[in-house]
Design a protein around this motif. Sequence first.
Motif, short mmCIF file in Angstrom:
data_model
loop_
_atom_site.label_atom_id
_atom_site.label_comp_id
_atom_site.label_asym_id
_atom_site.label_seq_id
_atom_site.Cartn_x
_atom_site.Cartn_y
_atom_site.Cartn_z
N TYR A 19 13.47 -47.24 -45.24
CA TYR A 19 12.87 -47.28 -46.58
C TYR A 19 11.45 -47.84 -46.52
N ALA A 20 11.26 -48.90 -45.76
CA ALA A 20 9.93 -49.50 -45.63
C ALA A 20 8.95 -48.51 -45.01
N SER A 21 9.41 -47.80 -44.00
CA SER A 21 8.54 -46.82 -43.35
C SER A 21 8.15 -45.71 -44.31
N ALA A 22 9.11 -45.20 -45.07
CA ALA A 22 8.82 -44.15 -46.04
C ALA A 22 7.86 -44.64 -47.12
N LEU A 23 8.06 -45.87 -47.59
CA LEU A 23 7.14 -46.45 -48.57
C LEU A 23 5.71 -46.52 -48.02
N SER A 24 5.58 -46.91 -46.76
CA SER A 24 4.25 -47.07 -46.18
C SER A 24 3.47 -45.76 -46.20
N GLN A 25 4.16 -44.66 -45.93
CA GLN A 25 3.49 -43.36 -45.94
C GLN A 25 3.18 -42.90 -47.36
N ALA A 26 4.10 -43.14 -48.27
CA ALA A 26 3.93 -42.67 -49.64
C ALA A 26 2.87 -43.46 -50.41
N LEU A 27 2.68 -44.73 -50.03
CA LEU A 27 1.83 -45.60 -50.84
C LEU A 27 0.47 -45.91 -50.21
N ALA A 28 0.26 -45.49 -48.98
CA ALA A 28 -0.98 -45.84 -48.29
C ALA A 28 -2.22 -45.38 -49.05
N ALA A 29 -2.18 -44.20 -49.60
CA ALA A 29 -3.34 -43.67 -50.32
C ALA A 29 -3.64 -44.45 -51.59
N LYS A 30 -2.64 -45.19 -52.08
CA LYS A 30 -2.84 -46.04 -53.27
C LYS A 30 -3.30 -47.44 -52.90
N GLY A 31 -3.48 -47.69 -51.61
CA GLY A 31 -3.94 -49.01 -51.16
C GLY A 31 -2.83 -50.04 -51.09
#
Length: 253
Positions: free
Chosen positions: A162-174
């Motif tokens: 879950y943490a890994s998926a969040l990191s990819q999904a949210l990176a563009a939002k800073g």
Amino acid sequence: MDLGLKGMKAILVGANGGIGRKVAQTLAAEGCNVAICGRTQDKVDKVEGELKPTGVTVYAEALDVTDPATVPAFVTKAADALGGCDIFISFTSVNPGEDTDEAWQTVLNVDILPLRRGVEAAMPFLEASDAGSIICLSSTGAVEDFMGVQPYNALKAAVSNYASALSQALAAKGIRANCITPGPVMCEDGPWVHIKENMTEFYDSILAQIPTGRLTDGEELAKTIAFVASPACKAMTGANIVVDGGFTKRVQF
């Protein structure tokens, strides 16, 4: 090193004892405003009293995280009290130690769903931050065999994913998302004190597997979490940081 935590706002779910309490203390000592919650009012009050002398803003509330409405409501009230949210961490955890439907549901209700609900509730505030950071807590039970077949290990592995998926999904939002994977951790109000005193043979067998010859101290782990959550670690996202004194034997890459 200045971690850049002074004046930031951290919302911590399940931080009325153990690792969460240590992280709350560490963040507050760095000048970070902190919101905490936990199941027991007396324990919440105790941690609140420990944090207030640091001079930071503290919001504290007792609640049952298994109620679907409580964690989102807490996050909203905490963000209002602190003036936003830069760091979100959920510490709630339980290990029934058995492979039954009831045990799987218990771990899901305590470990997984409060984390997901908290992240969702914190998202608008994290998006408004210039240093949004999510820390997910897994366990070395997720990466190597530990105490046989049980939901705790499997669902802690889900936390890492879950943490890994969040990191990819949210990176563009800073917004950064990282996973901390502790081995056995000794806190004065944590489960390993009871294990050491009442399950001596098991405790000794675990200790014998740790090359450093000791359990990780809660304050040591808290400092690691504070660094990873802080702006000083702004380039790191999607990482799984194992903190276990060498307890796990796999190659860490």
